[in-house]
Scaffold this active site. Sequence first.
Site, short mmCIF file in Angstrom:
data_model
loop_
_atom_site.label_atom_id
_atom_site.label_comp_id
_atom_site.label_asym_id
_atom_site.label_seq_id
_atom_site.Cartn_x
_atom_site.Cartn_y
_atom_site.Cartn_z
N GLU A 83 0.82 -1.21 0.00
CA GLU A 83 0.00 0.00 0.00
C GLU A 83 0.86 1.27 0.00
OE1 GLU A 83 -3.59 1.93 2.76
OE2 GLU A 83 -2.16 0.51 3.63
N LYS A 101 -10.44 2.78 -1.48
CA LYS A 101 -10.55 2.16 -0.16
C LYS A 101 -11.84 2.58 0.54
CE LYS A 101 -7.58 1.59 3.95
NZ LYS A 101 -6.23 1.91 4.46
N CYS A 106 -5.72 -2.62 2.83
CA CYS A 106 -5.37 -2.59 4.24
C CYS A 106 -6.58 -2.77 5.17
CB CYS A 106 -4.60 -1.32 4.57
SG CYS A 106 -3.57 -1.47 6.07
#
Length: 284
Positions: free
Chosen positions: A43, A116, A153
């Site tokens: 990431e 995200k 994540c």
Amino acid sequence: MSKVTVAALQTALTDDVAQNVNLVSELVREAAGKGAQIILPSELFEGHYFCRTQREDDFARAQPVANHATLKVFSELAAKLGVVIPVSFFEQAGPEHYNSVAVLDADGRQLGVYRKSHIPDGPGYQEKFFFKPGNTGFKSFATRFGTIGVGICWDQWFPEAARAMTLAGADLLFYPTAIGSEPEEPDLDSRDAWQRVMIGHAVANSVGVIASNRVGIEGDGSSAITFYGSSFICDARGDKLAELSRSEPGIALATLDLAQIRKVRASMGFFRDRRPSLYRGLAE
């Protein structure tokens, strides 16, 4: 051909974009040379994990998708090597900012962008200051080597995200990550739980899972984070096929059989027996 070789890249990073892009490019080339067809960097690999603190100057790290210099480099590299690369980057979209991944197919084409969805906010991981929650929804991407889903994540802790990507057609789930120590809880080590929750997604959805983390210490004083690496690949039964150490750079490499994954999914019956009408409370 139902078999696909995947790789998770793990390295320490500087705060120099050009240096990091060159470093990750070399790891991509090395992984491709070992037979990898879908290659996952970690990431926000263009620099240090800047979300440790709330510095307004760090918004300058963001770039729009169009003409994004790093995406251009990896698009050309994907086409040259004939590999798929999900590339994590800090996206500027007008006045909005997102933590995003562009999926680059093996001919260099951009198949789309995932933003995200789950944004953490806590000591050392102050992402809500920088990122708006994603509005793309959970998607699948039909690449040359298989249909994949990508979460980023904190997304990897949510079973709903993994289920949604699988329902969208993904056979493999890729999670670029930046995770390590907790600045205000030095005795907390989330490494094993981090792996277990993704292994649970693999089992509950009968998919392969690939997670790529960084290593090294970034920052100093109270905001320092020691990233714990431990990038890994597991199959649809939850068996780890490859795993890297907590501190050393490297490439986790494994071959997954997509036909076998689909066979496991059918035989387990999770999608036959699920009862969506009983789960409405999850969305309320």
